[in-house]
Design a protein around this motif. Structure first.
Motif, PDB file in Angstrom:
ATOM      1  N   PRO A   1     -10.138  15.262  -4.215  1.00 17.72           N
ATOM      2  CA  PRO A   1      -9.493  14.641  -3.052  1.00 17.72           C
ATOM      3  C   PRO A   1     -10.350  13.534  -2.450  1.00 17.72           C
ATOM      4  CG  PRO A   1      -9.484  17.026  -2.837  1.00 17.72           C
ATOM      5  CD  PRO A   1     -10.322  16.703  -4.018  1.00 17.72           C
ATOM      6  N   ALA A   2     -11.656  13.797  -2.357  1.00 22.06           N
ATOM      7  CA  ALA A   2     -12.550  12.798  -1.774  1.00 22.06           C
ATOM      8  C   ALA A   2     -12.545  11.527  -2.607  1.00 22.06           C
ATOM      9  CB  ALA A   2     -13.957  13.369  -1.678  1.00 22.06           C
TER      10      ALA A   2
ATOM     11  N   LEU B   1      -6.971   6.095   7.684  1.00 21.92           N
ATOM     12  CA  LEU B   1      -7.015   6.600   6.312  1.00 21.92           C
ATOM     13  C   LEU B   1      -8.471   6.786   5.865  1.00 21.92           C
ATOM     14  CD1 LEU B   1      -4.857   7.161   4.059  1.00 21.92           C
ATOM     15  CD2 LEU B   1      -5.687   5.070   3.017  1.00 21.92           C
ATOM     16  N   ALA B   2      -9.330   5.825   6.265  1.00 23.62           N
ATOM     17  CA  ALA B   2     -10.736   5.934   5.879  1.00 23.62           C
ATOM     18  C   ALA B   2     -11.370   7.179   6.503  1.00 23.62           C
ATOM     19  CB  ALA B   2     -11.498   4.679   6.300  1.00 23.62           C
TER      20      ALA B   2
ATOM     21  N   LEU C   1      -7.049  -0.572  -0.775  1.00 21.87           N
ATOM     22  CA  LEU C   1      -6.572  -1.234   0.444  1.00 21.87           C
ATOM     23  C   LEU C   1      -7.502  -2.362   0.860  1.00 21.87           C
ATOM     24  CD1 LEU C   1      -5.241   1.804   2.436  1.00 21.87           C
ATOM     25  CD2 LEU C   1      -3.947  -0.021   1.370  1.00 21.87           C
TER      26      LEU C   1
ATOM     27  N   TYR D   1       8.987   6.193  10.517  1.00 21.08           N
ATOM     28  CA  TYR D   1       7.828   5.307  10.620  1.00 21.08           C
ATOM     29  C   TYR D   1       8.272   3.863  10.842  1.00 21.08           C
ATOM     30  CZ  TYR D   1       2.852   4.699   9.631  1.00 21.08           C
ATOM     31  OH  TYR D   1       1.524   4.477   9.732  1.00 21.08           O
TER      32      TYR D   1
ATOM     33  N   THR E   1      -4.453   1.382  10.970  1.00 19.95           N
ATOM     34  CA  THR E   1      -3.980   2.484  10.135  1.00 19.95           C
ATOM     35  C   THR E   1      -4.938   2.773   8.996  1.00 19.95           C
ATOM     36  OG1 THR E   1      -1.911   1.390  10.473  1.00 19.95           O
ATOM     37  CG2 THR E   1      -1.870   3.365   9.157  1.00 19.95           C
ATOM     38  N   TYR E   2      -5.499   1.707   8.418  1.00 17.50           N
ATOM     39  CA  TYR E   2      -6.406   1.899   7.291  1.00 17.50           C
ATOM     40  C   TYR E   2      -7.689   2.553   7.751  1.00 17.50           C
ATOM     41  CZ  TYR E   2      -3.194  -1.159   4.837  1.00 17.50           C
ATOM     42  OH  TYR E   2      -2.088  -1.708   4.267  1.00 17.50           O
TER      43      TYR E   2
ATOM     44  N   ILE F   1      -9.839   9.914   7.137  1.00 19.48           N
ATOM     45  CA  ILE F   1      -9.351  11.071   6.367  1.00 19.48           C
ATOM     46  C   ILE F   1     -10.142  11.194   5.075  1.00 19.48           C
ATOM     47  CG2 ILE F   1      -7.387  11.999   5.109  1.00 19.48           C
ATOM     48  CD1 ILE F   1      -5.613  10.650   7.231  1.00 19.48           C
ATOM     49  N   ALA F   2     -10.361  10.035   4.413  1.00 19.26           N
ATOM     50  CA  ALA F   2     -11.151  10.036   3.183  1.00 19.26           C
ATOM     51  C   ALA F   2     -12.529  10.616   3.468  1.00 19.26           C
ATOM     52  CB  ALA F   2     -11.272   8.618   2.635  1.00 19.26           C
TER      53      ALA F   2
ATOM     54  N   PHE G   1      -9.277   9.556  -2.316  1.00 21.34           N
ATOM     55  CA  PHE G   1      -9.141   8.776  -1.090  1.00 21.34           C
ATOM     56  C   PHE G   1     -10.111   7.614  -1.046  1.00 21.34           C
ATOM     57  CE2 PHE G   1      -6.440  12.135   0.097  1.00 21.34           C
ATOM     58  CZ  PHE G   1      -5.534  11.513   0.912  1.00 21.34           C
ATOM     59  N   ALA G   2     -11.272   7.795  -1.645  1.00 18.10           N
ATOM     60  CA  ALA G   2     -12.194   6.670  -1.722  1.00 18.10           C
ATOM     61  C   ALA G   2     -11.553   5.539  -2.523  1.00 18.10           C
ATOM     62  CB  ALA G   2     -13.504   7.112  -2.351  1.00 18.10           C
TER      63      ALA G   2
ATOM     64  N   LEU H   1       3.146  -0.458   4.898  1.00 20.53           N
ATOM     65  CA  LEU H   1       3.933   0.203   5.938  1.00 20.53           C
ATOM     66  C   LEU H   1       5.320  -0.390   6.049  1.00 20.53           C
ATOM     67  CD1 LEU H   1       0.973   0.289   8.339  1.00 20.53           C
ATOM     68  CD2 LEU H   1       1.951   2.187   7.086  1.00 20.53           C
TER      69      LEU H   1
ATOM     70  N   VAL I   1      -8.997   3.759  -0.430  1.00 23.16           N
ATOM     71  CA  VAL I   1      -9.578   2.838   0.547  1.00 23.16           C
ATOM     72  C   VAL I   1     -10.001   1.550  -0.153  1.00 23.16           C
ATOM     73  CG1 VAL I   1     -11.495   2.515   2.147  1.00 23.16           C
ATOM     74  CG2 VAL I   1     -10.257   4.671   2.122  1.00 23.16           C
TER      75      VAL I   1
ATOM     76  N   VAL J   1       1.147   4.779   3.897  1.00 22.02           N
ATOM     77  CA  VAL J   1       0.091   3.838   4.257  1.00 22.02           C
ATOM     78  C   VAL J   1      -0.297   3.008   3.039  1.00 22.02           C
ATOM     79  CG1 VAL J   1      -2.313   3.657   4.979  1.00 22.02           C
ATOM     80  CG2 VAL J   1      -0.797   5.266   6.106  1.00 22.02           C
TER      81      VAL J   1
END
Lengths: 387, 290, 293
Positions: free
Chosen positions: B263-264, C89-90, B274, B27, C85-86, C92-93, B267-268, B233, B271, B229
């Motif tokens: 999982p949902a 990722l969003a 980030l 990467y 990239t984010y 994917i979420a 990931f929320a 990076l 986000v 991510v």
């Protein structure tokens, strides 16, 4: 120009797909299963069983004096692929009856198409809604040839409560898999109805590989039994990880915990020993000797999973139906499948009877086995579902 | 129970960290997700299984041998995909799709060879558990944490104390500039693929010990991507932190909020993190790499 | 409906969704791993509109498209301002989110799925929809919005200097792609008559990405041709049994090695004068790290 030629090739390809051999003399029987993808082991085993049965029938002179031509297609474990495979079998290959799919979601997708095409399909997709989409309604062209998931969950609950005297159950189910959730629901319902207590009922997201978060929770509720309606790998990992976290309770599992993969996922027989699981087939029964012999002669290796018996039985049930129908006509074969009565099969107690009202077998029993420390399966009990 | 859940989370996290460290190497230099890393993970698991099984050697020896295999396989993938694409004047963008296809291909081949079977090592390796108070810690989890720390240390040494590392860092700033300086960029990229392949081999073999060996084991590569991510990076430490964070979050969400949609939710959360910290966990505002 | 009609319908649906991926990835340089999930949103919304509210075919399809559009704003609004990239990722979420909700909700039938949607989609429906989509996407590409997308892909900062609103442009491309996925999903629901959450995972989304790359990232024609070719190829390989997926991957890989920019590169089929499409993207997309030129 080269690129326009490429475009032309694209359109031609579609044409090629639709081109295939014309219907020949033999009776065409279709079969749909997973030959690729994560469940290809079961699919190829099922295919082997089906091919073996077709060969045996053909060697004895076929059905109605005609040979069976078995065409097996892959569905990759995907519903839309299953539908395409079914359409291809019926439209192009002119199959008069189709066997297979032990995947509820795929059979659920095929069922409405079968209603339109009027070509029956018989398989082992255990979700009861495959044949009975809503109470009082039955899919005319779809048949189930093993106990439904509701019955399997119920049988395990009764075995655990009545025969093992267990009272506090924990249930761990894969929310993304109807095979798992529908057995889990039936188990919990029956277990509570019998007077037991379900102390923990956890549904996790599909694809989970690390179950320690759930096992830690379950451990804090101190159950005396865990019910794991899982595929072999998930079940094995759950058992292994619960041993790693010091949770040693009785394990009751679904039929997928019957194959060698479960032992491997457990990390060895020392973790798997003692697991009780449902198993439709008693491979050590003397009546299986010719089957094992024929299978080993044909494939040069022993039978791996019970799915072989699925494929084998499907083809024999189909052959019986065609014989009783007396003609090679999908509608007549459908009628004959509906009225299967006392046909010898390998699974269950050896006799198969179809319930015309539900298109599910009439009180088809299942064995309950225990994995012994030497890696053998010990038959504990033949248990019948309560209707 | 909370402490046990944290231990569980760290054990999952250290696995993701190990995955991410190897993944982040390619990467960094190409700036592209290399999904053939997943293929190498799967090959690492199967190679070490086959060696342990058919040559009847102890599991650690088998793992070491398989690492060499996956390193070479990874270099081979570079040779037959990325090298050709670059020679034909393509940037690394198309390599993304080539690597994804290599991953799918290797998985399909392994499904064919193993016939979809799940297998486990013939001998127990890092099995069992030790307890501290009433905390249960499986040896494999402790081993994975330790190995990912070792890998990170070795990699940091290679990156910051060797000529090869210097070259890689230079190339990761700008391939063109490095080329103008007279560096053999093909050799550098191939070297990076080799190192990344060896790390994939270690990871795959350990995953095989932990979760049994099966053809779809390479799917863990997605977690590597996420960890990279999240971590920021092009940052090795970030990859490790990202992996640990995801593992912890996943476990705690499963345990205390909702198991069925973890999982949902995980990931929320990522986000949201980030959004609050757009440069990633360990990322800096500047574009310093590695 | 015959087998051939079934294959044609599936191919058409795949081609519609792939056109969306072309706009998003080919033109704008964004990588979404959630396109199949937008399909799921479209499919389930249309299916539920039909099944639970008794809406007709066309109104249900509209419901599906609108639902997918709304979802694209929910996902895009926070994430498109960040690094590309984010955004990936969003998506994917979002993919995980959709899958979980579909599995958990009893309203959508959970993991058993939505049973009993009407079987309405016919080849001519898909043909009309596909024709419209191809026309819309072609005009979009040639319009100032399409050029804005290309400028954002090539150099976002420079684009903004020249007065392009990068965020709005990306959101527009993303919403168009989502709407097309929603339309494809709706048609899919009425084709199969049954929906389950496992039909629309992240692996399905990545298949669409492969498709658009395979056809040539800069070419609308390529995206269309690849969706037709690869769907037909998978169907033809059905007789290859266990070798099916292996052969499929090998064919894609070998083709990529001999035609590194995909089948069509950035060439477009045009019945009038020859028109060259936009140059193939050279800047890394969203799954690529930051500052590579």
């Amino acid at each position: 120009m080269k690129r326009i030629a490429l475009l032309l090739i694209c359109t031609l390809l579609i044409g090629v797909v639709s081109f295939s051999a014309s219907a020949a003399d033999p009776i065409v029987v279709g079969f749909i299963t997973a030959l690729t993808g994560s469940t290809s082991l079961w699919g190829t085993q099922e295919r082997n069983g089906a091919v073996l049965a077709a060969d045996e029938i053909n060697a004895k002179g076929g059905v109605l004096g005609r040979q069976i031509k078995l065409i097996v297609y892959d569905h990759k474990g995907q519903p839309a692929e299953g539908v395409s495979a079914y359409r291809r079998l019926v439209d192009q290959d002119k199959a008069v009856v189709v066997g297979g799919t032990h995947f509820s979601n795929i059979s659920l997708a095929i069922a409405p198409v079968a209603e339109q095409k009027r070509v029956p399909i018989i398989g082992q997709a255990i979700e009861p809604k495959v044949t009975v989409p809503e109470p009082g309604k039955v899919n005319r062209y779809t048949f189930l040839a093993q106990p439904s998931s509701a019955q399997q969950g119920q049988m395990m609950a009764r075995f655990g409560y009545e025969n093992l005297g267990l009272r506090k159950a924990a249930v761990l189910a894969d929310k993304s898999n109807s095979y798992s959730t529908s057995q889990a629901e039936a188990f919990a319902e029956t277990f509570k109805a019998l007077g037991g207590e379900v102390v923990s009922y956890i549904e996790y997201a599909g694809g989970t590989m690390d179950f320690k978060a759930f096992i830690t929770q379950i451990k804090s509720k101190s159950p005396d039994v865990m019910f794991l309606p899982q595929y072999a790998q998930a079940g094995g990992l759950q058992v292994r990880q619960s041993k790693e976290l010091g949770l040693n309770v009785t394990i009751l599992g679904s039929n997928s915990l019957s194959d060698q993969n479960y032992i491997d996922a457990c990390g060895g027989i020392q973790n798997a020993a003692g697991t009780y699981h449902l198993f439709n087939v008693n491979f050590d029964d003397p009546k299986f000797a010719p089957f094992h012999k024929a299978y080993e002669a044909k494939y040069g290796e022993p039978v791996q999973t019970y799915h072989t018996v699925f494929g084998y039985d499907d083809i024999y049930l189909i052959a019986d139906a065609i014989t009783r129908a007396g003609k090679v006509d999908p509608e007549a074969i459908r009628d004959a499948l509906e009225t299967i009565k006392g046909v010898p099969v390998l699974a269950g107690d050896g006799m198969f009877t179809m319930n015309p009202a539900t298109h599910q077998p009439v009180s088809m029993p299942s064995w309950i086995f225990r994995w012994a420390a030497d890696g053998s399966r010990v038959p504990e009990r033949l248990i019948y579902p309560v209707e | 129970m909370l402490f046990q859940q944290i231990v569980n989370g760290i054990s999952v996290g250290s696995m993701y960290a190990l995955l991410a460290v190897g993944f982040s190497l390619v990467y960094n230099i190409l700036g592209i997700a290399n999904f053939s890393h997943g293929a190498m993970i799967a090959l690492g698991a199967f190679f070490s299984y086959w060696i342990a099984r058919y040559l009847a050697v102890p599991v650690p020896v088998a793992i070491l041998a398989s690492i060499a295999f996956t390193g070479l396989s990874s270099a081979l993938v570079e040779l037959v995909t990325l090298r050709i694409l670059r020679k034909r004047g393509q940037g690394s963008l198309y390599f993304f799709i080539a690597s994804l296809t290599v991953f799918n291909l290797v998985t399909a081949v392994l499904v064919y060879i193993s016939r979809g079977n799940i297998v486990s090592y013939p001998r127990a390796f890092l099995s069992g558990t030790f307890t501290i108070g009433n905390l249960y810690i499986p040896w494999i989890d402790a081993g994975m944490l330790l190995i990912s720390i070792v890998c990170l240390a070795v990699l940091s040494y290679v990156m910051f104390k060797t000529r090869f590392g210097l070259a890689v860092r230079a190339a990761s700033f700008s391939i063109k500039a490095a080329q103008l300086m007279g560096m053999d960029i093909d050799a550098i990229i191939q070297g990076v693929f080799f190192v990344s392949g060896t790390l994939a081999g270690v990871t795959g073999a350990l995953l095989g010990v932990k979760y049994a060996v099966y053809p779809y084991i390479g799917n863990f590569v997605y977690m590597a991507l996420f960890a990279c991510v999240v971590g920021g990076l092009g940052n090795l430490t970030g990859a490790v932190l990202g992996g640990l964070l995801i593992g912890l979050l996943e476990t705690l969400v499963s345990a205390y909020i909702s198991s069925a949609i973890s999982p949902a939710l995980t990931f929320a959360f990522l986000v949201v993190i980030l959004l609050l910290r757009p440069q990633g966990l360990a990322g800096r505002a500047t574009e310093e790499k590695i | 409906m015959s087998f051939l009609e079934g294959v044609l319908i599936l191919t058409g649906i795949v081609a519609i969704v792939a056109q969306g991926v072309y706009v998003l990835t080919g033109l704008t340089g964004l990588f979404s791993l959630g396109q199949a999930s937008f399909m799921a949103v479209g499919a389930y919304s249309a299916g539920i509109a039909n099944l639970r509210f008794g809406l007709g075919f066309i109104p249900s399809l509209c419901v599906g498209v609108v639902a997918a559009l709304l979802a694209s704003f929910v996902v895009g609004a926070p994430s498109l301002k960040l690094k590309k990239t984010y955004f990936s990722l969003a998506t994917i979420a979002f993919g995980y989110g959709v899958e979980s909700v579909l599995n958990v909700s009893t309203w959508t039938g959970g993991s058993i799925g939505l049973i009993g949607v009407a079987n309405i989609t016919r080849v001519w429906h898909v043909a009309i929809a596909l024709g419209l989509v191809l026309w819309v996407v072609r005009n979009f590409k040639l319009s100032r919005y399409g050029r804005a997308c290309v400028s954002v892909r090539t150099d976002e900062t420079a684009a903004q200097v020249y007065g392009v609103n990068a965020f709005a442009t990306k959101q527009m491309a993303f919403s168009l792609a989502a709407a097309l996925a929603g339309l494809g999903g709706g048609l899919y629901a009425f084709y199969l008559g049954y929906l389950s959450p496992d039909m629309f995972g992240i692996p399905v989304s990545s298949e669409y990405l492969v498709m658009v790359f395979f056809g040539g990232l800069g070419s609308q024609t390529g995206a269309f041709a690849a969706s037709v070719l690869l769907t037909a190829l998978m169907e033809m390989l059905r007789t290859a049994a266990e070798w099916r997926v292996i052969l499929y991957c090998l064919i894609i890989l070998i083709t990529l090695m001999f035609r590194p920019t995909g089948l069509f590169g950035s060439w477009e089929l045009s019945f009038g004068r020859r028109r060259n499409g936009s140059a193939p993207p050279d800047s890394p997309g969203a799954l690529a790290g930051g500052a590579r030129k």
